[in-house]
Design an enzyme around this catalytic site. Structure first.
Site, PDB file in Angstrom:
ATOM      1  N   CYS A  82       1.115  -1.514  -0.146  1.00 26.78           N
ATOM      2  CA  CYS A  82       0.176   0.226   0.291  1.00 26.78           C
ATOM      3  C   CYS A  82       0.743   1.345  -0.065  1.00 26.78           C
ATOM      4  O   CYS A  82       2.235   1.415   0.403  1.00 26.78           O
ATOM      5  CB  CYS A  82      -0.946   0.002   1.320  1.00 26.78           C
ATOM      6  N   CYS A  85       0.489   2.873   3.603  1.00 24.06           N
ATOM      7  CA  CYS A  85       0.835   2.736   5.034  1.00 24.06           C
ATOM      8  C   CYS A  85       1.682   1.687   4.655  1.00 24.06           C
ATOM      9  O   CYS A  85       1.928   1.056   5.856  1.00 24.06           O
ATOM     10  CB  CYS A  85      -0.275   2.468   5.613  1.00 24.06           C
ATOM     11  N   CYS A 130      -6.847  -0.407   1.008  1.00 26.06           N
ATOM     12  CA  CYS A 130      -6.164  -1.555   2.257  1.00 26.06           C
ATOM     13  C   CYS A 130      -7.127  -1.510   3.753  1.00 26.06           C
ATOM     14  O   CYS A 130      -8.017  -0.290   4.028  1.00 26.06           O
ATOM     15  CB  CYS A 130      -4.805  -0.470   2.260  1.00 26.06           C
ATOM     16  N   CYS A 133      -5.394   1.521   6.475  1.00 23.55           N
ATOM     17  CA  CYS A 133      -5.061   2.780   6.641  1.00 23.55           C
ATOM     18  C   CYS A 133      -6.101   3.129   5.816  1.00 23.55           C
ATOM     19  O   CYS A 133      -6.737   4.441   5.844  1.00 23.55           O
ATOM     20  CB  CYS A 133      -3.615   3.188   6.256  1.00 23.55           C
ATOM     21  N   CYS A 153      -7.796  -4.267 -10.035  1.00 27.88           N
ATOM     22  CA  CYS A 153      -7.981  -4.087 -11.037  1.00 27.88           C
ATOM     23  C   CYS A 153      -7.188  -2.665 -10.064  1.00 27.88           C
ATOM     24  O   CYS A 153      -8.395  -1.890  -9.388  1.00 27.88           O
ATOM     25  CB  CYS A 153      -9.040  -3.285 -12.011  1.00 27.88           C
TER      26      CYS A 153
HETATM   27 ZN   LIG Z   1      -2.588   1.269   3.382  1.00 28.79          ZN
END
Ligand SMILES: [Zn+2]
Length: 164
Positions: A82, A85, A130, A133, A153
């Site tokens: 991510c 984070c 995510c 976060c 995607c």
């Molecule tokens: Zn994250």
């Protein structure tokens, strides 16, 4: 006395299991030492942390232009994290060339993303983000390859690739 104890245990056990069901403990991810609370940042804090492009994708559910991300053609082995984070979201083993112009995967790392339905294009789509976060990553469709049949995607700007 013994009879009394065993009867009490007999009553307590089903009650305990109901409580366990209601108060499910929060999932703790072994790969994420920082707690979820640490990622509950304000708009300003996110703006300071991210580039304007990544802020638009991650925090405002934006979508980058197709074929604009270098990660679209990334074929090395590694982990896609991510960009908000750094939680690991996808491995290179699940990446495939969907031809759509966005990095595509058929399965996320377990418990790393959560989904919700959005109506931004009127037609309902399943958004995913995510799990740590809550940064928006992309949308998941049911036209992916086996074994899952899913196509995640993903916006390249929402990811950071770390080669092995
Ligand atoms: Zn994250």
């Amino acid at each position: 006395m013994n009879q009394f104890l065993s009867r009490r245990t007999f009553i307590l056990i089903p009650i305990m299991s109901i409580f366990k069901f209601i108060f499910k403990p929060k999932k703790v991810l072994a790969s994420s030492p920082a707690s979820e609370e640490d990622w509950n940042l304000s708009k300003e804090e996110w703006k300071n942390k991210l580039s304007p492009e990544s802020y638009y994708i991650l925090r405002e559910e934006g979508t980058e232009r197709a074929f604009s991300s270098e990660l679209n053609n990334e074929k090395r082995k590694g982990i896609f994290h991510c960009a908000g984070c750094a939680q690991p979201l996808f491995t290179s083993e699940t990446k495939f060339d969907s031809g759509t112009g966005w990095p595509s995967f058929w399965d996320p790392i377990q418990d790393s993303v959560e989904t919700k339905v959005d109506f931004k294009l009127i037609v309902p789509r399943t958004e995913y983000h995510c799990s740590r976060c809550e940064g928006h990553q992309g949308h998941v469709f049911n036209d992916g390859p086996l074994p899952t049949g899913k196509r995640y995607c993903n916006n390249g700007l929402a990811l950071k690739f770390v080669p092995k």
